[in-house]
Write a protein that holds these residues in place. Structure first.
Motif, PDB file in Angstrom:
ATOM      1  N   MET A   1     -99.328 -83.334  -0.196  1.00 14.41           N
ATOM      2  CA  MET A   1     -98.239 -83.196  -1.109  1.00 14.41           C
ATOM      3  C   MET A   1     -97.068 -84.036  -0.853  1.00 14.41           C
ATOM      4  O   MET A   1     -96.449 -84.396  -2.064  1.00 14.41           O
ATOM      5  CB  MET A   1     -97.737 -81.514  -1.071  1.00 14.41           C
ATOM      6  N   LEU A   2     -97.091 -84.453   0.173  1.00 12.98           N
ATOM      7  CA  LEU A   2     -95.771 -85.161   0.543  1.00 12.98           C
ATOM      8  C   LEU A   2     -96.240 -86.872  -0.167  1.00 12.98           C
ATOM      9  O   LEU A   2     -94.995 -87.387  -0.918  1.00 12.98           O
ATOM     10  CB  LEU A   2     -95.373 -85.453   1.964  1.00 12.98           C
ATOM     11  N   ALA A   3     -97.269 -87.026  -0.088  1.00  9.54           N
ATOM     12  CA  ALA A   3     -97.490 -88.300  -0.698  1.00  9.54           C
ATOM     13  C   ALA A   3     -97.373 -88.254  -2.218  1.00  9.54           C
ATOM     14  O   ALA A   3     -96.835 -89.227  -2.876  1.00  9.54           O
ATOM     15  CB  ALA A   3     -99.021 -88.539  -0.424  1.00  9.54           C
ATOM     16  N   GLU A   4     -97.728 -87.111  -2.795  1.00 11.96           N
ATOM     17  CA  GLU A   4     -97.849 -87.014  -4.304  1.00 11.96           C
ATOM     18  C   GLU A   4     -96.060 -86.874  -4.593  1.00 11.96           C
ATOM     19  O   GLU A   4     -95.792 -87.597  -5.672  1.00 11.96           O
ATOM     20  CB  GLU A   4     -98.368 -85.477  -4.767  1.00 11.96           C
ATOM     21  N   VAL A   5     -95.526 -86.033  -3.841  1.00  6.44           N
ATOM     22  CA  VAL A   5     -94.129 -86.238  -4.080  1.00  6.44           C
ATOM     23  C   VAL A   5     -93.576 -87.870  -3.893  1.00  6.44           C
ATOM     24  O   VAL A   5     -92.573 -88.096  -4.794  1.00  6.44           O
ATOM     25  CB  VAL A   5     -93.297 -85.284  -2.863  1.00  6.44           C
ATOM     26  N   THR A   6     -93.810 -88.314  -3.005  1.00  4.56           N
ATOM     27  CA  THR A   6     -93.111 -89.701  -2.771  1.00  4.56           C
ATOM     28  C   THR A   6     -93.567 -90.551  -3.970  1.00  4.56           C
ATOM     29  O   THR A   6     -92.624 -91.204  -4.730  1.00  4.56           O
ATOM     30  CB  THR A   6     -93.858 -90.422  -1.461  1.00  4.56           C
ATOM     31  N   PHE A   7     -95.063 -90.696  -4.673  1.00  5.12           N
ATOM     32  CA  PHE A   7     -95.209 -91.309  -5.696  1.00  5.12           C
ATOM     33  C   PHE A   7     -94.499 -90.966  -6.885  1.00  5.12           C
ATOM     34  O   PHE A   7     -93.825 -91.665  -7.473  1.00  5.12           O
ATOM     35  CB  PHE A   7     -96.758 -91.105  -5.745  1.00  5.12           C
ATOM     36  N   CYS A   8     -94.421 -89.582  -7.249  1.00  5.16           N
ATOM     37  CA  CYS A   8     -93.783 -89.346  -8.542  1.00  5.16           C
ATOM     38  C   CYS A   8     -92.223 -89.355  -8.409  1.00  5.16           C
ATOM     39  O   CYS A   8     -91.790 -89.710  -9.519  1.00  5.16           O
ATOM     40  CB  CYS A   8     -94.252 -87.717  -8.697  1.00  5.16           C
ATOM     41  N   LEU A   9     -91.895 -89.173  -7.164  1.00  4.26           N
ATOM     42  CA  LEU A   9     -90.348 -89.293  -7.086  1.00  4.26           C
ATOM     43  C   LEU A   9     -89.884 -90.796  -7.243  1.00  4.26           C
ATOM     44  O   LEU A   9     -88.868 -90.954  -7.729  1.00  4.26           O
ATOM     45  CB  LEU A   9     -90.014 -88.995  -5.590  1.00  4.26           C
ATOM     46  N   THR A  10     -90.586 -91.751  -6.600  1.00  5.07           N
ATOM     47  CA  THR A  10     -90.423 -92.949  -6.967  1.00  5.07           C
ATOM     48  C   THR A  10     -90.453 -93.579  -8.256  1.00  5.07           C
ATOM     49  O   THR A  10     -89.588 -94.154  -8.837  1.00  5.07           O
ATOM     50  CB  THR A  10     -91.308 -93.990  -5.883  1.00  5.07           C
ATOM     51  N   LEU A  11     -91.668 -93.044  -8.961  1.00  4.39           N
ATOM     52  CA  LEU A  11     -91.708 -93.548 -10.230  1.00  4.39           C
ATOM     53  C   LEU A  11     -90.769 -92.714 -11.183  1.00  4.39           C
ATOM     54  O   LEU A  11     -90.121 -93.602 -12.079  1.00  4.39           O
ATOM     55  CB  LEU A  11     -93.055 -93.037 -10.651  1.00  4.39           C
ATOM     56  N   TYR A  12     -90.651 -91.386 -10.951  1.00  9.64           N
ATOM     57  CA  TYR A  12     -89.500 -91.077 -11.724  1.00  9.64           C
ATOM     58  C   TYR A  12     -88.127 -91.638 -11.619  1.00  9.64           C
ATOM     59  O   TYR A  12     -87.262 -91.808 -12.640  1.00  9.64           O
ATOM     60  CB  TYR A  12     -89.559 -89.228 -11.571  1.00  9.64           C
ATOM     61  N   LEU A  13     -87.881 -92.135 -10.534  1.00  7.26           N
ATOM     62  CA  LEU A  13     -86.372 -92.556 -10.339  1.00  7.26           C
ATOM     63  C   LEU A  13     -86.448 -93.847 -10.804  1.00  7.26           C
ATOM     64  O   LEU A  13     -85.574 -94.193 -11.609  1.00  7.26           O
ATOM     65  CB  LEU A  13     -86.477 -92.998  -8.533  1.00  7.26           C
ATOM     66  N   LEU A  14     -87.636 -94.621 -11.133  1.00  5.76           N
ATOM     67  CA  LEU A  14     -87.585 -95.851 -11.877  1.00  5.76           C
ATOM     68  C   LEU A  14     -87.274 -95.339 -13.301  1.00  5.76           C
ATOM     69  O   LEU A  14     -86.497 -96.072 -14.133  1.00  5.76           O
ATOM     70  CB  LEU A  14     -88.998 -96.358 -11.723  1.00  5.76           C
ATOM     71  N   VAL A  15     -88.076 -94.295 -13.901  1.00  7.20           N
ATOM     72  CA  VAL A  15     -87.870 -93.828 -15.135  1.00  7.20           C
ATOM     73  C   VAL A  15     -86.409 -93.542 -15.564  1.00  7.20           C
ATOM     74  O   VAL A  15     -85.688 -94.152 -16.387  1.00  7.20           O
ATOM     75  CB  VAL A  15     -88.609 -92.726 -15.544  1.00  7.20           C
ATOM     76  N   LEU A  16     -85.796 -92.880 -14.586  1.00  9.83           N
ATOM     77  CA  LEU A  16     -84.079 -92.559 -14.562  1.00  9.83           C
ATOM     78  C   LEU A  16     -83.320 -93.843 -14.633  1.00  9.83           C
ATOM     79  O   LEU A  16     -82.669 -93.847 -15.481  1.00  9.83           O
ATOM     80  CB  LEU A  16     -83.892 -91.709 -13.369  1.00  9.83           C
ATOM     81  N   ALA A  17     -83.758 -94.608 -13.610  1.00  6.52           N
ATOM     82  CA  ALA A  17     -83.055 -95.998 -13.911  1.00  6.52           C
ATOM     83  C   ALA A  17     -83.340 -96.697 -15.058  1.00  6.52           C
ATOM     84  O   ALA A  17     -82.155 -97.231 -15.815  1.00  6.52           O
ATOM     85  CB  ALA A  17     -83.542 -97.078 -12.881  1.00  6.52           C
ATOM     86  N   ILE A  18     -84.505 -96.519 -15.758  1.00  8.10           N
ATOM     87  CA  ILE A  18     -84.585 -97.214 -16.936  1.00  8.10           C
ATOM     88  C   ILE A  18     -83.895 -96.466 -18.248  1.00  8.10           C
ATOM     89  O   ILE A  18     -83.187 -96.988 -19.083  1.00  8.10           O
ATOM     90  CB  ILE A  18     -85.952 -97.221 -17.430  1.00  8.10           C
ATOM     91  N   GLU A  19     -83.580 -95.112 -17.995  1.00  5.44           N
ATOM     92  CA  GLU A  19     -82.845 -94.213 -19.036  1.00  5.44           C
ATOM     93  C   GLU A  19     -81.414 -94.564 -18.535  1.00  5.44           C
ATOM     94  O   GLU A  19     -80.557 -94.403 -19.639  1.00  5.44           O
ATOM     95  CB  GLU A  19     -83.296 -92.878 -18.650  1.00  5.44           C
TER      96      GLU A  19
END
Lengths: 199, 406, 717, 255
Positions: free
Chosen positions: B127-145
Motif C-alpha cells: 500500500m505504501l508503494a501505491e501511496v508513494t506513486f500516487c502521491l508523487t504523481l498527484y503532487l506533480l498534477v498539483l504543481a501543474i495546476e
C-alpha cells in the motif's frame, strides 16, 4: 525576424544538448573515478609461462572452509623470491620493502565487491563451472597491472560498474553489479531470494 | 520584480507576519537537519512506535488537502460553478498539504537518499508503494495546476509568452482534474489500506472487499468529507485575517452541504465497519474489542469522540439548511469535522501501536520529542508562508479580484 | 524585445542541457552512487577480510575454563564457539565467554602505568619508572615489617602462576592471599578433616541430591555448563536439586525444591537438618563411629544439634518443619553434594554456616564416595612455597605492600575489606590489571597487564571436576605492547631470586604430567580423547596442550580421614550455638530491611563487561544491574514504595540510589541489589559510574557480608 | 544447478520449560550477526536484539510463584507474512527455497512500515549510527555485513552460517547442505538445549517431530500467520498466556 529568433533558440538548444552530453559521457566519468597505481608491478604472463610454470590455483585457491583465499599472502611470494630474481626495479622493491620486513603487499583488488555481497567463488566455478575469465576477463594473461579506478564517492572499483559507462555490457568481462548477477542467474534459471547473495 | 496585488496588506504589516512564520520555519529546518544528518534518534519514536506524530500529520494533512482534488473534480468535471471562488485556494492548499507531507515523509524515513528505490524496485503489493506513486504523481498534477495561478500574477502576465503558456495549460486543466481525482482517490484509499491490510495488527486490520480493506473506502470518504470543511475553515480564517470577504456565501454553503452529506455517509459506513470489526474481525483474530479500549489513554471515549461527537454531530448540523446560515455554526461544525478526521488518523496511527499484540508485551505510550514537534511546526509554518505569499501575489480569489477591479 | 529573445535562448540552452544530461548516464549513475554511498559511507565499519583460521584454546575468564574454538581473521578472533565433546565444558560457552574477545578493545583498558601522586591525582608514568617505584616500595615493606608484610592477592589461585607467586613470596617471607572464588568454601571442609587433605572436588554429576546454599548451581557453577546440563538431563537419575536462597534466582526457579530462607539463617537450617539426620539415625553410622571425633560428649555435635529442633529452626528460617524433615530424609537417601555457596556478588556464607553445612556431608558419609566429595590426585610440585591464606585470615593492618593480580576471579569483594588489611600509614597497593575498574579500587600504582585472550596461562580446574586437569589459555590475539605479564613484572623487581616465565612453568607442569603417565588428552579438533601413554615425548603432550587439548587425570580412591563435625577452629565452634539467638521471621520491624547484594554468574563484581552485554541489561531488562533494587510488594508497601520509584538504600558506610522493582517471589524484608559495573556506562570508570552496593557494607565479619542492615529512604529530588 | 531439490522449511522449536533466561542466545546472536549496541541512556524499546528473551511471571507469591522466559525472534511467518506485503521497495522477501524471511538493509529506506505491521515486535530499527569501539571492527563476523543507521534489521536464521555451509558443501561438490551443517547461533549457544533448529519439512528431523508434538504451540496462532517458530511448555499458565485462540471461527472474508 521570428525565423531568426527560432533559429538562435535551436542553436542554443543544441549547444546545451551537446555540452550536457559531453559532460555526462566524458567529463563526469573522468572526474568520478580516480586512478590508483598498484603498489608493485606484476606480470601474470611471466608467472604462468613455462619458465615459472605456475598454475592459477597456486596463488588463487580455495580455503579449507570453501572460501576463496583471494590474492596470496607474502608468504607465497617468499617461496621463490626470497632473494631477488633479476634486477628489475619492481623485483628489488618486492624484496626490500615487502619480503625482508615481512610486510604484506597492499594489492588493490579490481573485483572487490562491497561487504554486503556474498559471492561464493566455489559455487560458481565448481558447481556452475563458470570460467574465471567470464567475470575477471583475461586478467591472467596480462603483462602489467593496470591502475585501479576507484569511484571517489562510493569507493567501488570501476570494474564493478563495467568499463562502458552506459552500464551495458554484452560480452565478457561482464560488469559485476547486482543487476549483472541477477541477469546471469535468470538466464541460468536460478531463482533466488535476496539473502542468497546478500549477507 | 514581482509586485503584490493592489489591495493586499502593506509591507510593514506583511513583513512581521511572514517574519514570525519564517522564524518557526527556520526552527523546523534546524530540526530537519538534525534528523537527516545524525539519525532519527532525535525523535521519540521507538521499535514499538515506528510511525509517530509525523505519519499522523501526513495522513491528516493529506485528508484535509483532499479539498483540492475534490473541488477540482466538482468544478471541472461535474461543473459545480459555485466552487469557482475557492478553486484557487483549494489548489494552493492541496499543494501545501501534499508537498509538506512528502517532505515530512522524506525526513521520517531513515534513508531518504534511497527513497527512489520505491520507484525502481517497487513492491506492487505494498500500500505504501501505491501511496508513494500516487502521491508523487498527484503532487506533480498539483504543481501543474498551481503554475497557471502563478502565471496570473500581474507582473508575470505582462510577459506574453507566459500568458500564452498559461492559456494552453488552462485548456488541459480538465484532464488534470480527472487524472488528479483518480490518483487522489487511490492514494487516499491506500493510506487507509496501509492500516487495514496489517493482518498482524488486530486493532487495525479490517475485512476486505476484493483486494481492499474497508479502511481503503473509509479513508476516501472521510477525506472528501473533510476536505470541503477544511476549505471553509481556511477561507474563513483568511477572510478574518485579511478582513475581506474572499468567498461568496453560496460557495461556503455548497461546501458545507457537501461536507455534511459525505460525512453522514462516512459516519454511517464507519459505524457499520466498527460493528463488524468488534463482532467479527477482531474476535476472529483472537482479540476481544474490549481489550483495545482497556487503557485510559485510549478508552472507549475516543471511539465515542471520533464517531459521535466529531462525526455524527457536525454531519447533522451541516446538512441542515437553516443551521448552515449561521456564520458561527459554519466555523464550529467544519472545525469539528476536521478534528474528527484528525482523531481517526491519530487512532489508526498511534493506538494501533500502543496496544501490544504479544500477550506478554506491555502497553506503551509515546510522546513526540521537541525535534518532532519542531519539524511539525516547520511544516505548519511552511503552509502559512506559502499560502500568505500566494494570497499576496496571486489572484487566488476571483471574486475578490472582480470587486477590486470595479 | 531583446529581453524576450535572450530569455528564449536561455530556456533553449537549459532545455537542451536537461535533455542532454538525461540522455547521458551521468545523472542516473549519480543517483545510484548516492544510494551506494549511504550503504558504504566511511563511518560504517569495514568487515575483516581474508582467510579464516581456526584454533582451539580454553577460556581464562573464570575458573570453569571452557574449551573454545576460535575463528580468526588476520590475527583477530571473529567468532568463538564451544567445543562439542569437551570433557569439562561439553560444548558450552557462556555469554561472557562468547563476548570475551571484546575485552582487548575495551574502552576502559589501561594503556600506560599510572601512579597516584602526592596530590591524589592519578598520572601516567613510564613502565621503567613504575617498576622502579614498585622496587622501592618492596624494599621499604621488607625493611619495615615482618612476616606477611608483602602479599599478593591472587584472584585465580591454583594455577602454576600461583605457584610462581608463592615461590617468589617465599624468598620475601610474604604471604599468598587467595582471592574469593566459588570453590573457596571447600577449604573449610579440608580444615574439618584431621590430618593432611588432598585437593577436593564435588562430584555433582553423580550425586543423588544437591543441597545448595545459594550457589548458582544451574547458572554455570563449576565446569562450563554443568549446571545447564543438569537441567537438560532427562534421565531419572539426575540429582534432585534443593536450592536454599532468599532470592528467586535462576537456580531457585529451576531447582526441584526452592527453600526460601530468611536472610542469614543458613547455619540454623543446616544444623536443623543435622538434627533430623541424628535424631532419626539417618547418618552413616559406620563412618561416624569410626572417624567422627566430636559427636558425643559434653559440647559435642549431638548435643549441639539437639537444640536445633525442627520447630525452632522453622521459626527462625521461615521454612516449615515438614519441609525440613522431607529435605533431610531425601538428603540421607544417597550420595549428596553440599555447596555452601559463594555468590559471585554476595560473597561467601559465614564460617559457621560453611562448617554446619559440611558437617552434613560428613554425617552422610559423602566425603570420599562417588557422588559426594572426591579427592583429586596431585601432580608433584617443586621448591619452597610461601603460605597461602584467605583474606579473612590476614591480620588487619599487616600488609605493607599488596600486589593484586588482576586476573578475573569471578567473584566480587568489598573494597573496605581489602583496605583494612593494609598498614594504615605505609600500606601500598599495586595492581597488575588490564582495566580501570578493577585497578582503581585504591591502587597506588597500576601496571597494565594482558587480558585473558592475549596471554598464555593455565585454565582452572572447576569445582565440580572429580579429577585434576590441565588446559591452556592459548593466546588468540596479540598482546599490545603496553601490557605486561605479571610474572615479568615480578622478575623485573626480583633481586635475589629468579622468577620463571609463565611458559617455563607451564612446560614444567606439562612435563611432570607426561612423566606421571596417567590420564588422557582430549583433542578438540577431533572431539575425542586418547590415553596419555600414546604421547611419545613430553614435546608431543606440550604441542597437544598448545593446540587447545585438555589433559585429565584418572580418579583415585580416597578414604575419609578422621574428622571433626564442628571443625577444628574453637572460635567457630563457639559461634555455632549462637545461631539460635536470631529473631524469628515474624519479629521483623517495619522500615528495617536488610540489603543482600548478589552477582550474576557471568557478570561479576570488579571487572568491566564487554559492551555487547548491554543486550541483557540495557537494551532489555532481562537482567537488572546495580541501578535496580528488587523487593517484595508487601515490604515495599510498608515502606511506601511502588514499582519504578527511586529509592536510596543507606547503610552505615554510605548510600546508593536505585529504582524499585517489585517481585512477589522475594522474601519479606530483604532488598536485593546486583553487584557489578554499571551497565549504563560500560567501560566508564569515572566516579559515580557504577555505584557498587559492595562499597556499602561495613564488614563486621571479614568472611561474610551477604546480609547488611540497611534503610530504604525516599529520594528527595 | 539441480532444479528438483526439495523445498526446505527452516524453523525452530523453543522449549520454554528449559529456558532459564540466561540470555546467552541474545549475546551469541548479537555477536554472530554484528548487531550493534545502542548508546547509554537509550530509551526502552530502542535496542537491537534479533532474539529477545521476555521474562514473564505468574504474579503469584512464593511458593506458587513461577517465571517463564520466552525467547522471541522473527517468527518467519509462513502465511500472509505481515511484513513482506507492506514493504514498498521489496527489501523483505521470503526465500522460496527454505522459507526464511529476509530483510535487506541496503534496500531498506527505513519507513518502518514492516515494524508497525509485525505482530511479534521482532523487527528493530537503527535509530543511531551503529558504533563500534575503536578496534572492535576487527572482531566483526566477516560473514554478516554491519548495518547503517536508518534501516530495519531482524533475525534471518543466521544466514551467514547458511552461506558458510553452502560454500563448504560446494567445495565438496555438493549443491545441497546436510542438516547438521547449518545451525543458528542461538541454538548453538543455548546451554540448556532449549532451542532446536532444523528443517520442518523433513518429517524425520528433530525439529519437525517436536513441532508436531502435543506440547507445541505457536505465538498468536489466531492471526493465521503460520510462524515457523514453535514453543513447547508443560505449564498451563504459560500456554494460556502465550497463545490466543480465535474467539469466533474465521470467516470467509479472510483471504
Amino acid at each position: 525576424m521570428i525565423l531568426t529568433q527560432r533559429r538562435t533558440t535551436i542553436l542554443f538548444f543544441i549547444i546545451g544538448l551537446v555540452v550536457a552530453m559531453l559532460a555526462g559521457w566524458i567529463a563526469v566519468p573522468a572526474a568520478l573515478y580516480e586512478s590508483i597505481e598498484q603498489p608493485l608491478g606484476f606480470s601474470h604472463v611471466v608467472h604462468t609461462s613455462d619458465d615459472a610454470g605456475m598454475e592459477c590455483d597456486d596463488c588463487h585457491h580455495l580455503t579449507s572452509e570453501g572460501g576463496f583465499a583471494g590474492i596470496p599472502k607474502i608468504a607465497v611470494c617468499v617461496d621463490c623470491h626470497e632473494e631477488a630474481i633479476g634486477t628489475s626495479v619492481d623485483e628489488l622493491k618486492l624484496v626490500e620493502e615487502y619480503i625482508k620486513p615481512g610486510r604484506e603487499i597492499p594489492w588493490l583488488v579490481y573485483a572487490r565487491q562491497p561487504d554486503n555481497a556474498f559471492f561464493p567463488h566455489v559455487r560458481h566455478t565448481r558447481l556452475a563451472k563458470i570460467p574465471c575469465e567470464q567475470c575477471h576477463g583475461d586478467h591472467g594473461q596480462t603483462e602489467t597491472l593496470r591502475p585501479l579506478k576507484r569511484n571517489r564517492f562510493t569507493g567501488y572499483s570501476r570494474d564493478i560498474w563495467g568499463n562502458d559507462f552506459s552500464g551495458i555490457t554484452t560480452s565478457p568481462p561482464f560488469s559485476m553489479k547486482m543487476s549483472d548477477c541477477v541477469d546471469c542467474h535468470r538466464k541460468r534459471g536460478v531463482r533466488d531470494s535476496c539473502l542468497a547473495c546478500h549477507k | 520584480m514581482i509586485e503584490p496585488l493592489d489591495n493586499r496588506a502593506p509591507t510593514r504589516v506583511f513583513l512581521p507576519w511572514i517574519g514570525f512564520w519564517m522564524a518557526i520555519f527556520a526552527l523546523g529546518a534546524y530540526c530537519t537537519v538534525l534528523c537527516l544528518s545524525q539519525g532519527l534518534f532525535h525523535t521519540n519514536m521507538n521499535n514499538r512506535f515506528g510511525f509517530g506524530i509525523w505519519i499522523f500529520l501526513d495522513l491528516t494533512v493529506i485528508a484535509l488537502g483532499a479539498g483540492a482534488f475534490f473541488s477540482a473534480f466538482l468544478l471541472y468535471i461535474l461543473k459545480k460553478q459555485a466552487l469557482k471562488d475557492v478553486i484557487g485556494a483549494a489548489v494552493v492548499l492541496g499543494f501545501i498539504c501534499y508537498s509538506g507531507a512528502v517532505v515530512v515523509l522524506a525526513i521520517d524515513v531513515g534513508q531518504p537518499l534511497r527513497a527512489w528505490f520505491t520507484f525502481w524496485h517497487p513492491n506492487a503489493h505494498s500500500m505504501l508503494a501505491e501511496v508513494t506513486f500516487c502521491l508523487t504523481l498527484y503532487l506533480l498534477v498539483l504543481a501543474i495546476e498551481y503554475v497557471p495561478l502563478i502565471l496570473k500574477n500581474p507582473s508575470l502576465s505582462k510577459n506574453v509568452s507566459l500568458l500564452v503558456f498559461e492559456g494552453q495549460l488552462h485548456k488541459v486543466v480538465v484532464v488534470f482534474a480527472g487524472v488528479g481525482a483518480i490518483l487522489s482517490f487511490f492514494h487516499q484509499g491506500s493510506l487507509g489500506g496501509l492500516y487495514g491490510v496489517m493482518n498482524g495488527r488486530p486493532f487495525a486490520f479490517r475485512e476486505h472487499f476484493f483486494i481492499w480493506p474497508s479502511t481503503f473506502f473509509l479513508f476516501i470518504l472521510s477525506a472528501i468529507a473533510a476536505g470541503p470543511s477544511f476549505l471553509i475553515l481556511i477561507n474563513k480564517l483568511a477572510s478574518k485575517i485579511s478582513k475581506k470577504q474572499l468567498v461568496r456565501k453560496e460557495a461556503y454553503d455548497f461546501l458545507g452541504r457537501i461536507s455534511g452529506w459525505l460525512l453522514l455517509a462516512y459516519v454511517g459506513l464507519k459505524s457499520v465497519d466498527t460493528i463488524v470489526w468488534i463482532n467479527h474481525t477482531a474476535p476472529a483474530s483472537g482479540y476481544s474489542a474490549s481489550e483495545f479500549f482497556k487503557e485510559a489513554s485510549f478508552g472507549t471515549w475516543i471511539l465515542f469522540a471520533e464517531i459521535i461527537l466529531f462525526g455524527l454531530l457536525p454531519a447533522l448540523v451541516l446538512i441542515n439548511n437553516r443551521l448552515r446560515k449561521n456564520p458561527l455554526v459554519m466555523i464550529v461544525a467544519p472545525l469539528l469535522v476536521c478534528i474528527g478526521i484528525a482523531i481517526n488518523r491519530y487512532v489508526m496511527t498511534l493506538q494501533s501501536q500502543s496496544l501490544p499484540t504479544l500477550p506478554f508485551e506491555e502497553f506503551v505510550l509515546y510522546t513526540p520529542s521537541l525535534v518532532e514537534i519542531g519539524v511539525f511546526g516547520g511544516m505548519l509554518s511552511y503552509g502559512v508562508i506559502v499560502f500568505s505569499l500566494s494570497y499576496r501575489y496571486l489572484p487566488l480569489f476571483p471574486g475578490l479580484q472582480q470587486k477590486a477591479k470595479t | 524585445m531583446g529581453f524576450s529573445v535572450k530569455r528564449r535562448d536561455f530556456l533553449g540552452l537549459v532545455g537542451g542541457g536537461a535533455i542532454g544530461a538525461a540522455l547521458s548516464p551521468a545523472p542516473w549513475k549519480g543517483l545510484d552512487d548516492i544510494a551506494i554511498w549511504t550503504q558504504n559511507w566511511s563511518w560504517k565499519p569495514r568487515l575483516p577480510r581474508g582467510p579464516v583460521e581456526v584454533a582451539f584454546t580454553h577460556c581464562g575468564l573464570c575458573p570453569a575454563g571452557c574449551g573454545l574454538k576460535v575463528r580468526s581473521v588476520g590475527g583477530n578472533p571473529v567468532s568463538i564457539h564451544g567445543v562439542p565433546g569437551h570433557p569439562s565444558s561439553t560444548g558450552f560457552v557462556c555469554a561472557l565467554g562468547l563476548a570475551g574477545r571484546y575485552f582487548s578493545y575495551h574502552p576502559s583498558r589501561i594503556v600506560e602505568p599510572t601512579i597516584v601522586g602526592t596530590s591524589g591525582q592519578r598520572r601516567g608514568i613510564s613502565r621503567k619508572a613504575a617498576v622502579r617505584q614498585l622496587g622501592d616500595w618492596l624494599d621499604k615493606a621488607r625493611s619495615g615489617g615482618g612476616h606477611g608484610s608483602v602479599a599478593i592477592l591472587d584472584n585465580h589461585p591454583g594455577r602454576v602462576r600461583s605457584l610462581a607467586y608463592r615461590g617468589w613470596l617465599a624468598t620475601l617471607d610474604g604471604v599468598h592471599i587467595k582471592g574469593l572464588r566459588e570453590d573457596t568454601p571447600i577449604n573449610r571442609l579440608r580444615t574439618m578433616l584431621d590430618g593432611p587433605a588432598p585437593e577436593l572436588g564435588l562430584d555433582i554429576a553423580r550425586a543423588r541430591t544437591v543441597l545448595s546454599f545459594g550457589a548458582p548451581v544451574l547458572e554455570g557453577l563449576g565446569s562450563g555448563g554443568a549446571g545447564a546440563h543438569l537441567r537438560g538431563r532427562s534421565d531419572t537419575e539426575k540429582p534432585y536439586i534443593v536450592q536454599i536462597e532468599t532470592r528467586p534466582s535462576r537456580t531457585a526457579r529451576g531447582a526441584d525444591l526452592w527453600l526460601r530462607i530468611a536472610p542469614g539463617t543458613e547455619t540454623v537450617l543446616a544444623l536443623g537438618l543435622a538434627n533430623i539426620l541424628v535424631s532419626e539415625g539417618l547418618y552413616d553410622k559406620e563412618i561416624i563411629a569410626q572417624q567422627a571425633l566430636d559427636l558425643d560428649g559434653p559440647g559435642g555435635y549431638r548435643e549441639l544439634v539437639a537444640r536445633f529442633s525442627p520447630k525452632q529452626v522453622s521459626r527462625i528460617t521461615g521454612i516449615d518443619a515438614a519441609t525440613i524433615k522431607k529435605v533431610a530424609r531425601r538428603f540421607a537417601s544417597g550420595p549428596a553434594v553440599v555447596i555452601p555457596g559463594v555468590d559471585p556478588g554476595g560473597g561467601p556464607l559465614s564460617a559457621e554456616a560453611q562448617t554446619a553445612a559440611f558437617s552434613l556431608s560428613l554425617l552422610n558419609g559423602d566425603v570420599g564416595r562417588p557422588g559426594g566429595v572426591v579427592a583429586r590426585r596431585a601432580i608433584p610440585q617443586e621448591g619452597q612455597l610461601a603460605d597461602t591464606v584467605e583474606l579473612a585470615d590476614v591480620p588487619d593492618g599487616s600488609i605493607r605492600l599488596l600486589i593484586v593480580d588482576g586476573a578475573a576471579g569471578g567473584c566480587a569483594m568489598p573494597t573496605s575489606l581489602l583496605k583494612r588489611k593494609l598498614n594504615p600509614s605505609e600500606g601500598r597497593v599495586v595492581s597488575l590489571s588490564p582495566f580501570e575498574r578493577s585497578a582503581l579500587h585504591g591502587a597506588d600504582l597500576v601496571i597494565p597487564s594482558t587480558t585473558p585472550f592475549e596471554n598464555i596461562d593455565e585454565a582452572g580446574v572447576p569445582i565440580d571436576a572429580p579429577v585434576d586437569s590441565m588446559g591452556l589459555t592459548v593466546p588468540s590475539m596479540r598482546a599490545p605492547d603496553y601490557s605486561v605479564d605479571s610474572l615479568s613484572v615480578l622478575s623485573m623487581v626480583a633481586k635475589s631470586s629468579v622468577v620463571p616465565t609463565i611458559t617455563e612453568l607451564l612446560r614444567g607442569r606439562s612435563d611432570r604430567i607426561h612423566a606421571g603417565g596417567r590420564g588422557s588428552v582430549f583433542d578438540p579438533s577431533k572431539g575425542e580423547s586418547v590415553p596419555l601413554t600414546e604421547f611419545q615425548t613430553n614435546g608431543d603432550l606440550w604441542r597437544a596442550l598448545m593446540g587447545g587439548g585438555l589433559w585429565t587425570d584418572t580418579s583415585a580412591a580416597f578414604t575419609c580421614p578422621p574428622f571433626r563435625l564442628m571443625g577444628a577452629n574453637a572460635a567457630i565452634r563457639d559461634r555455632l550455638p549462637q545461631a539460635l539467638e536470631q529473631p524469628s521471621t515474624a519479629d521483623r520491624q517495619a522500615r528495617e530491611i536488610v540489603l543482600m547484594p548478589f552477582g550474576w554468574r557471568d557478570a561479576p563484581g570488579d571487572g568491566p563487561l564487554p559492551p555487547v552485554m548491554a543486550k541483557l541489561f540495557r537494551e532489555t531488562r532481562l537482567r537488572l544491574d546495580s541501578r535496580f533494587a528488587t523487593i517484595c510488594p508487601k515490604t515495599a508497601g510498608e515502606l511506601g514504595f511502588a514499582q519504578g520509584d527511586k529509592a536510596s538504600i543507606k547503610t552505615s558506610l554510605g548510600s546508593i540510589t536505585v529504582e524499585v522493582v517489585l517481585d512477589p517471589a522475594v522474601v519479606d524484608g530483604v532488598v536485593h541489589v546486583a553487584v557489578g559495573p554499571s551497565t549504563e556506562a560500560f567501560g566508564d570508570a569515572s566516579p559515580g559510574k557504577g555505584d557498587q552496593p559492595l562499597d556499602l557494607p561495613s564488614c563486621k565479619n571479614d568472611d561474610c557480608w551477604r546480609v547488611i542492615p540497611a534503610k530504604m529512604l525516599e529520594v528527595v529530588s | 544447478m539441480t532444479k528438483t531439490t526439495p523445498k526446505k522449511r527452516y524453523g525452530m522449536v523453543i522449549d520454554i520449560d528449559r529456558c532459564d533466561g540466561c540470555g546467552a542466545c541474545m549475546v551469541a546472536c548479537s555477536l554472530e550477526n554484528n548487531v550493534s549496541v545502542v548508546p547509554a541512556g537509550a530509551a526502552p524499546h530502542r535496542g537491537l536484539t534479533w532474539i529477545r528473551v521476555y521474562s514473564v511471571t505468574n504474579k503469584k507469591e512464593y511458593p506458587d510463584s513461577d517465571t517463564a522466559y520466552l525467547p522471541v525472534s522473527c517468527q518467519h511467518c509462513g502465511n500472509e507474512t505481515p511484513c513482506v506485503g507492506v514493504c514498498p521497495q521489496s527489501a523483505v522477501d521470503v526465500d522460496p527455497k527454505n522459507g526464511i524471511v529476509s530483510q535487506i538493509p541496503e534496500r531498506c529506506m527505513g519507513c518502518r512500515y514492516c515494524m508497525v505491521a509485525c505482530p511479534y515486535h521482532a523487527r528493530y530499527f537503527n535509530w543511531w549510527d551503529p558504533e563500534w569501539p575503536e578496534g572492535t571492527e576487527h572482531l566483526l563476523n566477516p560473514g554478516v555485513t554491519p548495518r547503517m543507521r536508518g534501516v530495519v534489521e531482524k533475525c534471518n536464521f543466521c544466514h551467514g552460517r547458511h552461506h558458510a555451509a553452502q560454500e563448504r558443501a560446494a567445495s565438496e561438490g555438493r549443491s545441497e547442505i546436510e542438516p547438521n551443517e547449518y545451525q543458528t547461533a542461538c541454538a548453538e549457544a543455548c546451554p540448556n538445549g532449549a532451542i532446536t533448529f532444523g528443517d520442518l519439512a523433513d518429517k524425520n528431523s528433530e525439529v519437525a517431530k517436536l513441532a508436531a508434538g502435543p506440547e507445541s504451540f505457536q505465538l498468536l496462532k489466531s492471526l493465521g500467520t503460520e510462524p515457523k517458530i514453535y514453543y513447547l511448555t508443560q505449564r498451563g499458565w504459560v500456554r494460556d498466556m502465550a497463545t490466543r485462540t480465535p474467539l469466533i471461527s474465521k470467516g470467509q472474508s479472510h483471504d
